[in-house]
Motif scaffolding. Structure first.
Motif, PDB file in Angstrom:
ATOM      1  N   GLU A 101      46.984  -5.441 -90.306  1.00  0.00           N
ATOM      2  CA  GLU A 101      45.857  -4.677 -90.854  1.00  0.00           C
ATOM      3  C   GLU A 101      46.247  -3.910 -92.113  1.00  0.00           C
ATOM      4  OE1 GLU A 101      44.542  -2.374 -87.524  1.00  0.00           O
ATOM      5  OE2 GLU A 101      43.630  -4.104 -86.557  1.00  0.00           O
ATOM      6  N   ALA A 102      47.007  -4.556 -92.980  1.00  0.00           N
ATOM      7  CA  ALA A 102      47.450  -4.022 -94.272  1.00  0.00           C
ATOM      8  C   ALA A 102      48.312  -2.772 -94.147  1.00  0.00           C
ATOM      9  CB  ALA A 102      46.258  -3.766 -95.188  1.00  0.00           C
ATOM     10  N   LYS A 103      49.005  -2.636 -93.034  1.00  0.00           N
ATOM     11  CA  LYS A 103      49.970  -1.539 -92.871  1.00  0.00           C
ATOM     12  C   LYS A 103      51.333  -2.104 -93.273  1.00  0.00           C
ATOM     13  CE  LYS A 103      47.198   0.708 -89.445  1.00  0.00           C
ATOM     14  NZ  LYS A 103      46.631   0.308 -88.188  1.00  0.00           N
ATOM     15  N   PHE A 104      51.627  -1.999 -94.554  1.00  0.00           N
ATOM     16  CA  PHE A 104      52.793  -2.650 -95.138  1.00  0.00           C
ATOM     17  C   PHE A 104      54.105  -2.216 -94.493  1.00  0.00           C
ATOM     18  CE2 PHE A 104      49.475  -2.897 -98.277  1.00  0.00           C
ATOM     19  CZ  PHE A 104      49.600  -4.181 -98.779  1.00  0.00           C
ATOM     20  N   ASP A 105      54.207  -0.975 -94.049  1.00  0.00           N
ATOM     21  CA  ASP A 105      55.444  -0.491 -93.428  1.00  0.00           C
ATOM     22  C   ASP A 105      55.826  -1.316 -92.200  1.00  0.00           C
ATOM     23  OD1 ASP A 105      56.059   1.499 -95.248  1.00  0.00           O
ATOM     24  OD2 ASP A 105      54.829   2.993 -94.217  1.00  0.00           O
ATOM     25  N   GLN A 106      54.840  -1.899 -91.533  1.00  0.00           N
ATOM     26  CA  GLN A 106      55.132  -2.720 -90.356  1.00  0.00           C
ATOM     27  C   GLN A 106      55.805  -4.039 -90.732  1.00  0.00           C
ATOM     28  OE1 GLN A 106      51.700  -3.183 -87.847  1.00  0.00           O
ATOM     29  NE2 GLN A 106      51.367  -0.978 -87.686  1.00  0.00           N
TER      30      GLN A 106
END
Length: 149
Positions: free
Chosen positions: A90-95
């Motif tokens: 869901e566009a959570k780049f840190d993941q």
């Protein structure tokens, strides 16, 4: 003669005013009703890798574009896999960055900045992270498609 000049000047001023109001009205009406460009919310990103400590001062070494709607396109080498990966988190780049990467890297300080900026499903996104050196960057993102370009 003076009366004629005043009448002509007044008529010209009224005509100019009408044209100005007409142009402003037309422009405002056109701006108030934007035309839809498609059925999908925009998802367009620019991804960069640069040499430096932060995105504002880094020297960009590589940059790619990625568009995910309505289909995966862009200059990214694997746009379909990158869009699927981004959608899965869901566009959570840190993941997408492994906090405990496997592999052996030196501890030299040669910072590399990876950033993403643009729009994801109609919402503005901006993300950046700094790795200590290229080896650390490669180890942390080894398993993903999005940040490997």
């Amino acid at each position: 003669m003076r009366h004629l000049l005043k009448t002509v000047s007044a008529a010209a001023a009224v005509a100019a005013g009408v044209l100005t109001v007409s142009a402003v009205s037309t422009g405002a009406a056109g701006a108030a009703t934007p035309e839809p460009t498609g059925l999908y919310a925009p998802s367009d990103l620019v991804l960069t890798v640069g040499q430096g400590e932060d995105a504002a001062t880094a020297t960009v070494q590589r940059a790619v574009t990625l568009s995910c709607a309505p289909r995966a396109t862009g200059t990214h080498p694997a746009p379909r896999a990158a869009c699927a990966e981004l959608d899965s988190v869901e566009a959570k780049f840190d993941q997408l960055v492994d906090k405990a990467p496997k592999g052996v890297c030196t501890k030299e300080w040669n910072p590399v900045v990876v950033s993403a900026a643009g729009v994801w499903q109609g919402k503005h996104v901006a993300w950046t992270t700094t790795f200590g050196n290229p080896c650390m960057k490669n180890a942390a993102i080894a398993n993903g498609a999005l940040l490997n370009f």
